[in-house]
Design an enzyme around this catalytic site. Structure first.
Site: not given
Ligand code: PMT
Length: 401
Positions: A208, A277, A287, A303, A305, A321, A339
């Protein structure tokens, strides 16, 4: 360190001198009184007028300056200072201090003053590694000089390594520490930051986009609020904030394991990482040869997290976030409920101003009973606002009814 600390900021001739106005601001923000002294070489990189404007005082430049001597001469200046901070400190200036040279105003001040001396070295990595510099560094440490940095990363000369001046806010923090209230004193905060890397084979993978800046800013702000901070970060080049335990991982599964082995006893978990994800169902040891016109990649779910932390019996206050490109609030709220977390910080990752890799960001902080809009600010300032709000949500005012 008390407010109104009197600091002489000595600027020597390195490219990092361009960060000096920011450093002056960060020191003043923390309540310090700042006077600036520049070496002749520093003026090749930045003008005294700029420093005068940000410090609000004339910049001192010359050892023998009749105007200055009738006002605040070098001996008065030496007595006035509680701290002399040299930033950037070049290899040459470090050598001068070691030898007690006093042939210009700044070096004379160092010799003439009883003030605490701190230096933030900045130089090419080879110069930093040079035996003479190492020897000078050791001598300064032995004399009780505080050494701030240097950090590791890209250098102005195009090389990569140790020698970058520590960022101004970090220098100010290390010097004046308690400039902000210790809202999280005694608390443990666990943060994830950056992307994850899901290998397809030893050279290819999916990931990502994330620079790590937002997660690092949260970790730094949490540290400045007095918390004990651990950060689990995916592959990024950013230098971790000092005083933060930093664990580097690659994949989502490694990030999950690193989080789960540390989450017990944590008061707050903040998932800023852009966790992939999905990961390839198969990871090849060798390779993959590029001989087929097309290949099909099967992806399986990683998973979650954040959800796993929130589902624990001993769950910490859990913050996620949400990176969204449309329907920001609706999508983020859905993640908050799905979540089962306490807070989600929604940010827009689309367009030029998008959150990823920018130095600034704007966000909506969504909690169980409301939404708070957080205006665009540099990521550290935004992190401060987010943590202040979290502190209020964790410690609601007792009802007067
Ligand atoms: O790093 P920068 O360049 O400063 O950019 C910051 C950012 C845009 C990455 C940050 O501000 C941000 O939005 N982070 C969350 C990115 C994300 O994966 O968002 P999501 O909407 O896909 O996931 C929602 C939440 O679930 C997040 O807290 C993520 O850490 C968590 N998650 C997601 C998938 C997964 N398998 N496990 C998780 O814990």
């Amino acid at each position: 360190m008390h407010r109104n600390t009197r600091i002489i900021l000595g600027i020597t001739g390195g490219i990092a001198a361009y960060k000096s106005p920011d450093l002056v601001r960060r020191l003043i923000e923390r309540g310090a009184e700042v006077r600036v002294v520049m070496s002749r070489a520093a003026m090749e990189f930045i003008t005294p007028l700029t420093l005068q404007a940000v410090s609000g005082h004339p910049v001192h430049q010359h050892l023998l300056d009749s105007d200055a001597e009738s006002g605040m001469g070098h001996i008065e200046l030496a007595r006035w200072a509680e701290i002399i901070l040299i930033a950037p400190a070049t290899a040459h200036f470090m050598a001068k201090i070691v030898h007690g040279e006093a042939d210009d105003l700044l070096s004379a001040l160092v010799v003439a003053s009883e003030a605490t001396l701190a230096i933030a070295p900045a130089m090419n990595r080879q110069m930093w590694q040079n035996p003479a510099t190492r020897h000078n560094l050791k001598t300064l440490v032995d004399r009780g000089v505080s050494i701030i940095g240097p950090g590791e990363g890209d250098q102005a000369c195009g090389e990569v390594g140790v020698g970058r001046m520590t960022e101004p806010d970090e220098i100010a923090q290390q010097l004046l520490g308690d400039g902000i209230p210790q809202l999280f004193s005694g608390k443990k905060i666990l943060v994830t930051a950056g992307p994850t890397w899901e290998a397809i084979d030893p050279v290819r993978g999916i990931s990502n986009r994330s620079s790590g800046k937002m997660g690092f800013a949260i970790a730094r702000a949490a540290r400045d609020f007095g918390a004990t901070v651990t950060m689990v970060r995916g592959p990024v080049n950013t230098t971790p904030p000092s005083g933060v335990e930093c664990i580097g991982v690659q994949s989502a599964r490694q990030m999950r394991d690193a989080v789960m082995s540390r989450v017990s006893g944590t008061d707050i978990f903040i998932g800023v990482a852009a966790v992939a994800d999905y990961r390839p169902a198969l990871q090849e040891d060798q390779k993959i040869k590029a001989k087929e016109p097309e290949i099909v990649l099967k992806l399986i779910k990683n998973p979650d997290i954040l959800a796993e932390v929130a589902a624990r019996e001993d769950r910490p206050f859990t913050v996620g976030f949400a990176a969204e490109t449309r329907d920001l609030l609706a999508n983020a709220k859905k993640k908050l409920w799905d979540k089962k977390i306490d807070v989600i910080v929604a940010n827009d990752v689309s367009g030029e101003d998008g959150a990823i890799d920018n130095d600034t960001n704007a966000a909506s902080l969504i909690h169980q009973t409301g939404v708070v809009q957080l205006e665009r600010a540099d990521k550290y300032r935004l992190a401060i606002s987010i943590l202040e709000k979290i502190s209020v949500l964790m410690n609601p005012e007792p009802s007067t009814a």
